[in-house]
Write an enzyme that holds these catalytic residues in place. Structure first.
Site, PDB file in Angstrom:
ATOM      1  N   ASP A  93       0.848  -1.190   0.000  1.00 45.32           N
ATOM      2  CA  ASP A  93       0.000   0.000   0.000  1.00 45.32           C
ATOM      3  C   ASP A  93       0.884   1.241   0.000  1.00 45.32           C
ATOM      4  O   ASP A  93       1.838   1.323   0.791  1.00 45.32           O
ATOM      5  CB  ASP A  93      -0.836   0.015   1.295  1.00 45.32           C
ATOM      6  CG  ASP A  93      -2.309   0.177   1.042  1.00 45.32           C
ATOM      7  OD1 ASP A  93      -2.705   0.497  -0.088  1.00 45.32           O
ATOM      8  OD2 ASP A  93      -3.077  -0.052   1.999  1.00 45.32           O
ATOM      9  N   GLU A 125      -5.099   4.740  -3.108  1.00 45.32           N
ATOM     10  CA  GLU A 125      -6.505   5.119  -2.951  1.00 45.32           C
ATOM     11  C   GLU A 125      -6.821   6.352  -3.790  1.00 45.32           C
ATOM     12  O   GLU A 125      -6.072   7.328  -3.763  1.00 45.32           O
ATOM     13  CB  GLU A 125      -6.793   5.480  -1.479  1.00 45.32           C
ATOM     14  CG  GLU A 125      -6.598   4.323  -0.519  1.00 45.32           C
ATOM     15  CD  GLU A 125      -6.847   4.718   0.942  1.00 45.32           C
ATOM     16  OE1 GLU A 125      -7.287   5.863   1.193  1.00 45.32           O
ATOM     17  OE2 GLU A 125      -6.598   3.878   1.814  1.00 45.32           O
ATOM     18  N   GLU A 192     -14.237  -0.735  -1.286  1.00 45.01           N
ATOM     19  CA  GLU A 192     -14.444  -0.827   0.164  1.00 45.01           C
ATOM     20  C   GLU A 192     -15.743  -0.138   0.576  1.00 45.01           C
ATOM     21  O   GLU A 192     -15.993   1.026   0.242  1.00 45.01           O
ATOM     22  CB  GLU A 192     -13.246  -0.194   0.900  1.00 45.01           C
ATOM     23  CG  GLU A 192     -13.403  -0.267   2.413  1.00 45.01           C
ATOM     24  CD  GLU A 192     -12.114  -0.034   3.191  1.00 45.01           C
ATOM     25  OE1 GLU A 192     -11.031   0.100   2.584  1.00 45.01           O
ATOM     26  OE2 GLU A 192     -12.204   0.017   4.437  1.00 45.01           O
TER      27      GLU A 192
HETATM   28  O1  KIV Z   1      -4.817  -1.251   4.378  1.00 48.89           O
HETATM   29  C1  KIV Z   1      -5.606  -2.209   4.215  1.00 48.89           C
HETATM   30  O2  KIV Z   1      -5.587  -3.200   4.954  1.00 48.89           O
HETATM   31  C2  KIV Z   1      -6.540  -2.126   3.110  1.00 48.89           C
HETATM   32  C3  KIV Z   1      -7.582  -3.190   2.981  1.00 48.89           C
HETATM   33  C4  KIV Z   1      -8.635  -3.025   3.992  1.00 48.89           C
HETATM   34  C5  KIV Z   1      -8.142  -3.269   1.614  1.00 48.89           C
HETATM   35  O3  KIV Z   1      -6.470  -1.222   2.334  1.00 48.89           O
END
Ligand code: KIV
Length: 274
Positions: A93, A125, A192
């Protein structure tokens, strides 16, 4: 899963495999990991996507939101997860403010994450406004997963973690963003906390796989935070989290048991001592 789909337990997951899974109607599984052992167990169990989510901020660091976790911390955790994984795709991420400033900044930070962790792709995102950034990353060879609906890095704009896309205007916006992300080159999109009907409409319209969390059963795959599904976070009980264990209670019980064994001088037992 249709009977025509034969699951090869040893297949190495790539974006191509994910596309064909969607085409064949085989559901895709994704769970989070932040450490070596969890990565190893998830890979051995056969999960296709392992997300080193910025939920690291809440789950591991104890922060209220995902905003404080840094790029350096994400790189550290992704590196140790990736070390354990042989078959699944490991997705890192991108942290808050590591990709929003501009295309060049985003490219350089995503490049660092790919280079220093060895991960297989990144997630970010946001909707259409990221199209230029995504196009550039994909051109360079960095697979990008999108994330729409409830985007926790925008909590200060939303003001709550409630379902997004309930009113028509926001639902249309999320739908149009999903098309823009596909066009820009995302290989998949996390949806989400959006209504089931919207999750279904997006999943039926775009050709890339959707991975839902609180987005209903029609998404092409599902994702959960591993600590939630293992029952480690007792106070977090959203409807979409199914708990497969009650690990918080089991861990507390094991710690109490150990303490009482030590206090009563039952540990180690004579034959366990050196
Ligand atoms: O950071 C995370 O765990 C997420 C998931 C909830 C999709 O983005």
């Amino acid at each position: 899963m249709p009977s025509s789909v034969q699951k090869d337990e040893n297949r190495h997951i790539t974006t191509k495999v994910l596309y064909s899974m969607k085409k064949e109607g085989e559901k895709i599984t994704m769970l989070t990991a932040y450490d070596y052992l969890t990565g190893k167990f998830l890979d051995a169990a056969g999960v296709e996507l392992i997300l080193v989510g910025d939920s690291l901020s809440n789950v591991i660091q104890g922060n209220e939101t995902t905003l404080p976790v840094t790029l350096e911390e994400m790189i550290y955790h992704t590196k140790i997860v990736k070390k354990a994984v042989e078959k699944a795709m490991v997705i890192a991420d991108m942290t808050f403010m590591s990709y929003q400033v501009g295309v060049l900044d985003a490219v350089s930070n995503c490049g660092r994450v790919m280079k220093e962790t060895g991960c297989d792709g990144i997630k970010m995102e946001g909707g259409n406004y990221l199209s230029e950034t995504i196009r550039k990353l994909v051109e360079i060879g960095i697979p990008v997963m999108g994330h729409l609906g409830l985007t926790p890095q925008s909590i200060n704009k939303f003001g709550s973690y409630k379902t997004r896309g309930v009113d028509k205007e926001e639902a249309d916006q999320i739908f149009n963003d999903s098309i823009a992300l596909e066009k820009a080159g995302c290989f998949s999109i996390v949806l989400e906390k959006i209504p089931t009907a919207l999750g279904k409409k997006i999943s039926k319209t775009i050709k890339i796989p959707t991975i839902g969390i609180g987005a209903g059963p029609y998404c092409d795959g599902q994702v959960l935070v591993s600590h939630d599904m293992l029952g480690m976070i007792e106070e977090f009980k959203p409807r979409f989290v199914r708990k497969y264990m009650n690990l918080a209670a089991d861990m507390k019980e094991a710690f109490r048991h150990y303490i009482s064994d030590v206090k009563e001088n039952k540990f180690p037992s004579k034959d366990e001592s050196y």
